[in-house]
Design a protein around this motif. Sequence first.
Motif, PDB file in Angstrom:
ATOM      1  N   ALA A   1       0.878  -1.167   0.000  1.00 23.68           N
ATOM      2  CA  ALA A   1       0.000   0.000   0.000  1.00 23.68           C
ATOM      3  C   ALA A   1       0.910   1.210   0.000  1.00 23.68           C
ATOM      4  O   ALA A   1       2.010   1.170   0.530  1.00 23.68           O
ATOM      5  N   TYR A   2       0.462   2.311  -0.599  1.00 23.29           N
ATOM      6  CA  TYR A   2       1.341   3.466  -0.694  1.00 23.29           C
ATOM      7  C   TYR A   2       0.547   4.729  -0.997  1.00 23.29           C
ATOM      8  O   TYR A   2      -0.624   4.674  -1.379  1.00 23.29           O
TER       9      TYR A   2
ATOM     10  N   ALA B   1       7.542   6.984  10.600  1.00 26.11           N
ATOM     11  CA  ALA B   1       6.178   6.702  10.136  1.00 26.11           C
ATOM     12  C   ALA B   1       5.559   5.551  10.917  1.00 26.11           C
ATOM     13  O   ALA B   1       4.357   5.569  11.226  1.00 26.11           O
ATOM     14  N   ASP B   2       6.354   4.528  11.246  1.00 24.59           N
ATOM     15  CA  ASP B   2       5.857   3.422  12.084  1.00 24.59           C
ATOM     16  C   ASP B   2       5.426   3.941  13.453  1.00 24.59           C
ATOM     17  O   ASP B   2       4.378   3.545  13.985  1.00 24.59           O
ATOM     18  N   THR B   3       6.245   4.828  14.026  1.00 26.82           N
ATOM     19  CA  THR B   3       5.924   5.404  15.333  1.00 26.82           C
ATOM     20  C   THR B   3       4.633   6.206  15.264  1.00 26.82           C
ATOM     21  O   THR B   3       3.779   6.122  16.166  1.00 26.82           O
ATOM     22  N   TYR B   4       4.475   6.970  14.178  1.00 20.00           N
ATOM     23  CA  TYR B   4       3.247   7.743  14.001  1.00 20.00           C
ATOM     24  C   TYR B   4       2.035   6.814  13.922  1.00 20.00           C
ATOM     25  O   TYR B   4       0.972   7.108  14.491  1.00 20.00           O
TER      26      TYR B   4
ATOM     27  N   PHE C   1      -3.536   0.332  10.044  1.00 18.75           N
ATOM     28  CA  PHE C   1      -2.191   0.590  10.555  1.00 18.75           C
ATOM     29  C   PHE C   1      -1.271   0.994   9.396  1.00 18.75           C
ATOM     30  O   PHE C   1      -0.484   1.938   9.512  1.00 18.75           O
ATOM     31  N   ILE C   2      -1.369   0.273   8.276  1.00 20.52           N
ATOM     32  CA  ILE C   2      -0.557   0.614   7.098  1.00 20.52           C
ATOM     33  C   ILE C   2      -0.879   2.014   6.611  1.00 20.52           C
ATOM     34  O   ILE C   2       0.009   2.808   6.291  1.00 20.52           O
TER      35      ILE C   2
END
Length: 421
Positions: free
Chosen positions: A246-247, A361-364, A274-275
Amino acid sequence: MIKKWALRAIVAYILFGIAMYAYLFYLADTSIPAALKGTKADPATFLNARELMLTEEYSKIRNLMFFLATPYEWLFYYLILIFGVSAVFERWANGTARFFALRSAIYLFWLSIASFIIMFPLSYLSYTISKSYNISTQVFSSWMKDNIIEFWVDYAMMLVIVTVLYALMRKFKKRWWLAAWVLSIPFSIFMMFIQPVLIDPLYNDFYPLKDKQLEAKILEMADVASIPAEHVYEVDMSNKTNSLNAYVTGVGSNSRIVLWDTTLERLTDEEILFIMAHEMGHYVEKHIYIGIAGYILLTFVGLWLTAKLMERWVNRRGKAWKVDKMTNLSSLPAFLLITSVLLFAASPLTNWVSRHQETRADTYAIKMTHDKEAGVKTFQSLTKAGLSQVNPPYLVKIFRYGHPTMLERIRMIDEYKIKGK
């Protein structure tokens, strides 16, 4: 002398390939640290024995293909240059057309055809390997169609670049690289703008997300993040791959949130959200603007270095290559070789910056969703679908990985302390 240099280049390539094979298959350590055994980051906890074996096999082969393909391209540019083949292509172009733009088109066509033929065996080998490990689901005719489309798209873009570049070389003898750098900025932004609406649809079918409830949840998240998105798109990828993705792509009014149909089929709504939160994190953190700024800086340095190295190389070796001067179209393989080597040399730095942004971005995503479990399961599913090594070798990480390793991502999410929890 030319044969000697060609032999040296071929021997160097073979020795490099042997060294990388030994490193990837025998010397590199991809085991999980003892402290992480049995944790959610340990692939043995979410992959069965066969999947573990296939993951190691496929990853080693794919990594070897990467390290063989890049210098193989360099070898092609070098040999076509020193044996005078590039000069022959220019001679054909000059004998066919009067106008420079048309001569550029003819020369580039022959160079592109030669490159396509030489690189095709590695490309086909990569395709067959992906098929054998059930990563690719694409039939040969469809794969070949994508290759032909890619050939013409690349040819069209390169024709614009090469024609303008060599016109600048003729007009600005010493500062052509600076003029090229200035023009590269609006050109790159323009390409980012048209990519989602003109180029991507040539390869796949895009349509609005069918699951309107899921779309509403994603757009609600986008609204919280102040992202101006009105639609979410899905793309038909299941007829080409079993991988998940996904993007967010494009800039300005052409920005798009895109989900592969494989992702929609195999992940839960919580994992998909989440993605999406991760992708929105890039927007909130302004990574696209940081990326553009970094690209502008690297392009400035890269073009300056390329100009210096190319001028010196052509002045010293040009006569042997039948390339009279740098402004000859036949010097293009030298330009492509130097820029490719510089890009490869810069990749540890650019990948490091990218990995830092991906971690942010993972943390966000964790902060937005408050769903660590969905994050862990998402990366476990991505590992399984793509047969990705959880803990790849160090050289693979620094040269290939624009994302943190799955070991790092799962561990970070699992150990992250959410405030108020």
